[in-house]
Motif scaffolding. Structure first.
Motif, PDB file in Angstrom:
ATOM      1  N   LYS A 257      16.417  58.951  31.670  1.00 19.77           N
ATOM      2  CA  LYS A 257      16.519  59.318  30.256  1.00 19.77           C
ATOM      3  C   LYS A 257      17.934  59.788  29.906  1.00 19.77           C
ATOM      4  O   LYS A 257      18.550  60.547  30.649  1.00 19.77           O
ATOM      5  CB  LYS A 257      15.507  60.423  29.941  1.00 19.77           C
ATOM      6  CG  LYS A 257      15.419  60.781  28.471  1.00 19.77           C
ATOM      7  CD  LYS A 257      14.348  61.836  28.227  1.00 19.77           C
ATOM      8  CE  LYS A 257      14.250  62.200  26.747  1.00 19.77           C
ATOM      9  NZ  LYS A 257      13.203  63.226  26.504  1.00 19.77           N
ATOM     10  N   ASN A 258      18.442  59.287  28.789  1.00 19.63           N
ATOM     11  CA  ASN A 258      19.740  59.648  28.195  1.00 19.63           C
ATOM     12  C   ASN A 258      20.939  58.996  28.866  1.00 19.63           C
ATOM     13  O   ASN A 258      22.067  59.152  28.379  1.00 19.63           O
ATOM     14  CB  ASN A 258      19.952  61.179  28.173  1.00 19.63           C
ATOM     15  CG  ASN A 258      18.950  61.896  27.302  1.00 19.63           C
ATOM     16  OD1 ASN A 258      18.498  61.366  26.296  1.00 19.63           O
ATOM     17  ND2 ASN A 258      18.569  63.105  27.712  1.00 19.63           N
ATOM     18  N   VAL A 259      20.754  58.272  29.950  1.00 20.18           N
ATOM     19  CA  VAL A 259      21.900  57.644  30.624  1.00 20.18           C
ATOM     20  C   VAL A 259      22.461  56.504  29.778  1.00 20.18           C
ATOM     21  O   VAL A 259      21.727  55.629  29.317  1.00 20.18           O
ATOM     22  CB  VAL A 259      21.512  57.119  32.021  1.00 20.18           C
ATOM     23  CG1 VAL A 259      22.650  56.285  32.612  1.00 20.18           C
ATOM     24  CG2 VAL A 259      21.176  58.267  32.944  1.00 20.18           C
ATOM     25  N   GLU A 260      23.770  56.538  29.569  1.00 20.00           N
ATOM     26  CA  GLU A 260      24.460  55.477  28.824  1.00 20.00           C
ATOM     27  C   GLU A 260      25.354  54.624  29.710  1.00 20.00           C
ATOM     28  O   GLU A 260      25.521  53.435  29.461  1.00 20.00           O
ATOM     29  CB  GLU A 260      25.302  56.084  27.700  1.00 20.00           C
ATOM     30  CG  GLU A 260      24.492  56.714  26.581  1.00 20.00           C
ATOM     31  CD  GLU A 260      25.358  57.071  25.386  1.00 20.00           C
ATOM     32  OE1 GLU A 260      26.378  56.373  25.163  1.00 20.00           O
ATOM     33  OE2 GLU A 260      25.029  58.032  24.683  1.00 20.00           O
ATOM     34  N   VAL A 261      25.956  55.259  30.729  1.00 16.75           N
ATOM     35  CA  VAL A 261      26.903  54.549  31.598  1.00 16.75           C
ATOM     36  C   VAL A 261      26.592  54.854  33.055  1.00 16.75           C
ATOM     37  O   VAL A 261      26.292  56.000  33.412  1.00 16.75           O
ATOM     38  CB  VAL A 261      28.360  54.967  31.292  1.00 16.75           C
ATOM     39  CG1 VAL A 261      29.340  54.237  32.225  1.00 16.75           C
ATOM     40  CG2 VAL A 261      28.717  54.664  29.840  1.00 16.75           C
ATOM     41  N   VAL A 262      26.661  53.806  33.887  1.00 18.31           N
ATOM     42  CA  VAL A 262      26.508  53.958  35.332  1.00 18.31           C
ATOM     43  C   VAL A 262      27.742  53.367  36.002  1.00 18.31           C
ATOM     44  O   VAL A 262      28.183  52.256  35.658  1.00 18.31           O
ATOM     45  CB  VAL A 262      25.239  53.247  35.849  1.00 18.31           C
ATOM     46  CG1 VAL A 262      25.234  53.205  37.378  1.00 18.31           C
ATOM     47  CG2 VAL A 262      23.989  53.957  35.337  1.00 18.31           C
ATOM     48  N   LEU A 263      28.298  54.097  36.955  1.00 13.85           N
ATOM     49  CA  LEU A 263      29.426  53.625  37.760  1.00 13.85           C
ATOM     50  C   LEU A 263      29.019  53.631  39.229  1.00 13.85           C
ATOM     51  O   LEU A 263      28.367  54.565  39.687  1.00 13.85           O
ATOM     52  CB  LEU A 263      30.645  54.537  37.581  1.00 13.85           C
ATOM     53  CG  LEU A 263      31.224  54.687  36.169  1.00 13.85           C
ATOM     54  CD1 LEU A 263      32.352  55.714  36.179  1.00 13.85           C
ATOM     55  CD2 LEU A 263      31.729  53.346  35.645  1.00 13.85           C
ATOM     56  N   PHE A 264      29.418  52.578  39.943  1.00  7.04           N
ATOM     57  CA  PHE A 264      29.164  52.510  41.378  1.00  7.04           C
ATOM     58  C   PHE A 264      30.482  52.247  42.080  1.00  7.04           C
ATOM     59  O   PHE A 264      31.133  51.221  41.852  1.00  7.04           O
ATOM     60  CB  PHE A 264      28.152  51.409  41.693  1.00  7.04           C
ATOM     61  CG  PHE A 264      27.900  51.208  43.171  1.00  7.04           C
ATOM     62  CD1 PHE A 264      27.684  52.290  43.998  1.00  7.04           C
ATOM     63  CD2 PHE A 264      27.877  49.936  43.723  1.00  7.04           C
ATOM     64  CE1 PHE A 264      27.452  52.125  45.360  1.00  7.04           C
ATOM     65  CE2 PHE A 264      27.641  49.747  45.077  1.00  7.04           C
ATOM     66  CZ  PHE A 264      27.423  50.842  45.901  1.00  7.04           C
ATOM     67  N   PHE A 265      30.902  53.187  42.927  1.00 10.42           N
ATOM     68  CA  PHE A 265      32.173  53.104  43.632  1.00 10.42           C
ATOM     69  C   PHE A 265      31.915  52.698  45.088  1.00 10.42           C
ATOM     70  O   PHE A 265      31.080  53.310  45.762  1.00 10.42           O
ATOM     71  CB  PHE A 265      32.890  54.453  43.610  1.00 10.42           C
ATOM     72  CG  PHE A 265      33.173  54.958  42.231  1.00 10.42           C
ATOM     73  CD1 PHE A 265      34.327  54.601  41.557  1.00 10.42           C
ATOM     74  CD2 PHE A 265      32.264  55.805  41.587  1.00 10.42           C
ATOM     75  CE1 PHE A 265      34.586  55.081  40.280  1.00 10.42           C
ATOM     76  CE2 PHE A 265      32.504  56.283  40.319  1.00 10.42           C
ATOM     77  CZ  PHE A 265      33.670  55.922  39.651  1.00 10.42           C
ATOM     78  N   LYS A 266      32.657  51.708  45.555  1.00 12.49           N
ATOM     79  CA  LYS A 266      32.532  51.282  46.951  1.00 12.49           C
ATOM     80  C   LYS A 266      33.896  51.334  47.621  1.00 12.49           C
ATOM     81  O   LYS A 266      34.831  50.649  47.207  1.00 12.49           O
ATOM     82  CB  LYS A 266      31.959  49.863  47.045  1.00 12.49           C
ATOM     83  CG  LYS A 266      31.751  49.418  48.486  1.00 12.49           C
ATOM     84  CD  LYS A 266      31.129  48.030  48.571  1.00 12.49           C
ATOM     85  CE  LYS A 266      30.909  47.625  50.028  1.00 12.49           C
ATOM     86  NZ  LYS A 266      30.310  46.279  50.150  1.00 12.49           N
ATOM     87  N   GLU A 267      34.005  52.154  48.654  1.00  9.73           N
ATOM     88  CA  GLU A 267      35.249  52.281  49.406  1.00  9.73           C
ATOM     89  C   GLU A 267      35.469  51.029  50.242  1.00  9.73           C
ATOM     90  O   GLU A 267      34.576  50.563  50.952  1.00  9.73           O
ATOM     91  CB  GLU A 267      35.176  53.513  50.306  1.00  9.73           C
ATOM     92  CG  GLU A 267      36.462  53.810  51.042  1.00  9.73           C
ATOM     93  CD  GLU A 267      36.359  55.052  51.913  1.00  9.73           C
ATOM     94  OE1 GLU A 267      37.409  55.599  52.282  1.00  9.73           O
ATOM     95  OE2 GLU A 267      35.223  55.469  52.233  1.00  9.73           O
ATOM     96  N   LEU A 268      36.682  50.463  50.151  1.00  9.13           N
ATOM     97  CA  LEU A 268      37.027  49.258  50.893  1.00  9.13           C
ATOM     98  C   LEU A 268      38.070  49.556  51.954  1.00  9.13           C
ATOM     99  O   LEU A 268      38.745  50.586  51.924  1.00  9.13           O
ATOM    100  CB  LEU A 268      37.576  48.191  49.936  1.00  9.13           C
ATOM    101  CG  LEU A 268      36.686  47.766  48.759  1.00  9.13           C
ATOM    102  CD1 LEU A 268      37.426  46.746  47.897  1.00  9.13           C
ATOM    103  CD2 LEU A 268      35.361  47.201  49.249  1.00  9.13           C
ATOM    104  N   GLU A 269      38.202  48.626  52.895  1.00  8.25           N
ATOM    105  CA  GLU A 269      39.258  48.733  53.904  1.00  8.25           C
ATOM    106  C   GLU A 269      40.624  48.710  53.217  1.00  8.25           C
ATOM    107  O   GLU A 269      40.798  48.072  52.174  1.00  8.25           O
ATOM    108  CB  GLU A 269      39.174  47.556  54.882  1.00  8.25           C
ATOM    109  CG  GLU A 269      37.880  47.476  55.672  1.00  8.25           C
ATOM    110  CD  GLU A 269      37.891  48.374  56.890  1.00  8.25           C
ATOM    111  OE1 GLU A 269      38.869  49.136  57.052  1.00  8.25           O
ATOM    112  OE2 GLU A 269      36.922  48.315  57.666  1.00  8.25           O
ATOM    113  N   GLY A 270      41.589  49.403  53.795  1.00 10.26           N
ATOM    114  CA  GLY A 270      42.950  49.352  53.276  1.00 10.26           C
ATOM    115  C   GLY A 270      43.212  50.267  52.100  1.00 10.26           C
ATOM    116  O   GLY A 270      44.252  50.155  51.438  1.00 10.26           O
ATOM    117  N   GLY A 271      42.282  51.165  51.800  1.00 14.59           N
ATOM    118  CA  GLY A 271      42.530  52.131  50.739  1.00 14.59           C
ATOM    119  C   GLY A 271      42.232  51.660  49.337  1.00 14.59           C
ATOM    120  O   GLY A 271      42.655  52.301  48.370  1.00 14.59           O
TER     121      GLY A 271
END
Length: 328
Positions: A257-271
């Motif tokens: 409920k009330n969520v407007e934006v979702v972000l998913f961060f994935k750490e990759l090799e090499g920074g």
């Protein structure tokens, strides 16, 4: 009522008159990208052309890993010097082609896409933001060139449509033409329940546990309007991370409920950091435009970017940017 615009005759003439082609898609290919590449490649093969499929990858998800051998990772000098026509599908900016962007510089390029954001590139473009998927654009190309759509090709076209439409969930009112196109593909032998199983079934227990961890790790900000989660490189030591749980993760977090934006961060090799963006149908936030600010692109409601910075830095910058949009 929406209808697809006609193709520029220059595009059709190039496809008819030239003999050799490279079909490219964006990095971290999804269902619409790969299905568009496969369908476009099949179209050209049916026309008697020589076709090379290329994608920078990665092909690390289990459902697509077997396709790696079918795609070139690089355009070598010998192929380049034969001056093939490049057909880019489902890609909103050259950066989204990864290292292949530089390897095709100077070649005549046709861009077929449905993303509204991104950098205009290519010599010839057919971009229809109102198209639910790029595969439905490729379907229009089959019709324009009067090439038969086989059951196998119809399955590629439907799969790309199904993945980008959330299996019909993201289709708005007054879009009956999209359902009519889907019906044409079903009449050509596509089984929607088989497509649904291909999209959502066959997951490992490790995938489910990894998804559960990402949900448990999720955070809520700005009075519940933003939710985000992160995948770290160290997760590989505990979980099976090759099957991307992002689609399921987005669906779960957007249902809050009330969520407007979702972000998913994935750490990759090499920074570097891969970021997935989603916004709810009720939200005014254009995540495609937001992703473009970070070198990516996509749709108003779904987008992606790969940023050459550490995950902690990228996460802070994006949280701040979303906060400004939500309070603007």
């Amino acid at each position: 009522m929406f209808s697809y615009p006609p193709f520029d005759e220059q595009i059709l003439d190039l496809l008819r008159s030239r003999d050799e082609f490279i079909v490219l898609g964006h990095i971290s290919p999804d269902g619409d990208c790969l299905s568009s590449q496969m369908a476009a490649g099949s179209l050209l093969l049916k026309m008697g052309k020589t076709v090379h499929m290329a994608n920078a990858g990665p092909f690390d998800r289990s459902e697509i890993s077997h396709l790696r051998a079918d795609f070139l990772a690089h355009i070598d000098e010998e192929l380049y010097n034969r001056n093939p026509i490049v057909v880019v599908v489902d890609c909103s900016s050259p950066e989204r082609l990864g290292h292949l962007a530089k390897e095709i510089e100077g070649l005549t390029t046709i861009v077929l896409d449905h993303h509204s954001s991104g950098e205009q590139f290519g010599n010839h473009r057919y971009i229809v933001p109102r198209s639910v998927s790029t595969t439905l654009i490729i379907m229009q190309l089959y019709k324009a060139l009067e090439v038969e759509i086989s059951q196998e090709i119809a399955e590629h076209l439907f799969f790309g449509f199904a993945t980008d439409s959330g299996f019909f969930r993201f289709i708005n009112a007054y879009r009956g033409e999209t359902l009519r196109l889907a019906a044409e593909l079903v009449d050509l032998g596509v089984s929607p329940n088989t497509m649904a199983d291909r999209m959502t079934g066959g997951k490992s227990l490790g995938y489910v546990k990894y998804l559960g961890k990402l949900i448990d790790r999720s955070e809520s900000l700005f009075d519940g309007k933003l939710m985000y989660s992160s995948s770290c490189l160290k997760d590989r030591d505990t979980y099976i991370t090759t099957d991307k749980p992002s689609d399921s993760l987005y669906a779960m977090l957007l249902s809050v409920k009330n969520v407007e934006v979702v972000l998913f961060f994935k750490e990759l090799e090499g920074g570097s950091t891969e970021v997935g963006f989603r916004s709810s149908h009720q939200s005014s936030v254009d995540v495609g435009a937001l992703a473009e600010r970070f070198g990516g692109g996509g749709h108003k409601k779904a987008a992606g970017a790969t940023v050459n910075e550490e995950i902690d830095i990228v996460r802070k910058k994006l949280i701040d940017a979303v906060g400004e949009l939500l309070h603007g």
